[in-house]
Design a protein around this motif. Sequence first.
Motif, PDB file in Angstrom:
ATOM      1  N   LEU A  90      52.795  -2.816  -0.460  1.00 58.68           N
ATOM      2  CA  LEU A  90      53.843  -3.796   0.879  1.00 58.68           C
ATOM      3  C   LEU A  90      53.735  -5.400   1.249  1.00 58.68           C
ATOM      4  O   LEU A  90      53.680  -5.681   0.848  1.00 58.68           O
ATOM      5  CB  LEU A  90      52.560  -3.023   1.652  1.00 58.68           C
ATOM      6  N   LEU A 110      50.482  -2.980   8.588  1.00 57.78           N
ATOM      7  CA  LEU A 110      50.513  -2.426   7.492  1.00 57.78           C
ATOM      8  C   LEU A 110      49.563  -0.810   7.026  1.00 57.78           C
ATOM      9  O   LEU A 110      50.714  -0.160   6.236  1.00 57.78           O
ATOM     10  CB  LEU A 110      50.693  -3.226   6.256  1.00 57.78           C
ATOM     11  N   ALA A 153      57.584  -1.168   1.532  1.00 56.05           N
ATOM     12  CA  ALA A 153      56.952  -0.243   1.018  1.00 56.05           C
ATOM     13  C   ALA A 153      57.543  -0.335  -0.815  1.00 56.05           C
ATOM     14  O   ALA A 153      58.826   0.668  -0.653  1.00 56.05           O
ATOM     15  CB  ALA A 153      56.469   0.835   1.307  1.00 56.05           C
ATOM     16  N   LEU A 202      50.684   2.908   5.885  1.00 56.81           N
ATOM     17  CA  LEU A 202      50.634   3.789   5.382  1.00 56.81           C
ATOM     18  C   LEU A 202      50.347   5.340   5.240  1.00 56.81           C
ATOM     19  O   LEU A 202      50.149   5.936   4.571  1.00 56.81           O
ATOM     20  CB  LEU A 202      49.173   2.686   4.800  1.00 56.81           C
ATOM     21  N   TRP A 248      50.108   0.943  -4.470  1.00 53.89           N
ATOM     22  CA  TRP A 248      51.873   0.606  -3.040  1.00 53.89           C
ATOM     23  C   TRP A 248      51.574  -0.663  -3.425  1.00 53.89           C
ATOM     24  O   TRP A 248      50.148  -1.134  -3.046  1.00 53.89           O
ATOM     25  CB  TRP A 248      51.729   0.999  -2.161  1.00 53.89           C
TER      26      TRP A 248
END
Length: 258
Positions: free
Chosen positions: A241, A199, A232, A203, A239
């Motif tokens: 996710l 993850l 996302a 990003l 953000w």
Amino acid sequence: MATVRRVAAMLDLDPDDFREGAPLPRGWHFILLGADTRRSALRVDGFPGLGVPMPDLGLPRLMLGARTVAFHSDIPIGASLKRTSSVRSLRQKETTSGSMAIVTIGHELNLDGHANPAVSETQTYLLLPASKLSPGKVDRLPPVSAERITTAVADETLLFQYSALGFNSHKIHIDRAHARDVEGFPDLVVNGGLATLLLTEFLRKDLLVVPSAIRVRHLAPLYCGRTVTLAADRDGSAWHLKAFDDLNTHAVDMEVDI
């Protein structure tokens, strides 16, 4: 520096793109949290702890529940660091499934000569009784919908390399017979830290986001060799996710501050 090059190679990136003195990508600090636990001191499930003796309490199964990471400043690749780790809290409770314990471990990574940490992280583990899981049949859920989506597959090689880089010998990640026959999982379980790394790489490489903090919850297991969907959505200045398994079950949740 050599370990950073190996992380790049594991992620199928050019190791020459990561040079001494450049900022360590945020999320790659997992290589600084591995413990040098002697083999004779491992838990029965193979988990080495993270530089902190993990209490036994007669609870032989261990799962990562959550982690919170604050990136206070960059860590230059090749810099000298001091790591401080300790058990922050230990809480035992009774559930319908029996006794369990919740252990929170805190880590701080300080650059030499700096009083304040560059990175601080807390990890919450669940210590569980010996009981073989019997997961029932799960139906495929509707397709994942999000502002940005990509996919990844954590195969045996990736699980091995990630576990080796973090010196993590937890058997559910590397011993298929243990994962299936002792703990009742259908296959090897993807490391919670590896799911987090997938993850944070989403990003970094796809969203071009440099996080100042992340808060991660592990909701369901991800399994070796199966497609993981990474999703996302922007949430104001932050953000949100998520990672989903091959049946679109929500497995990992990550809130990201920029």
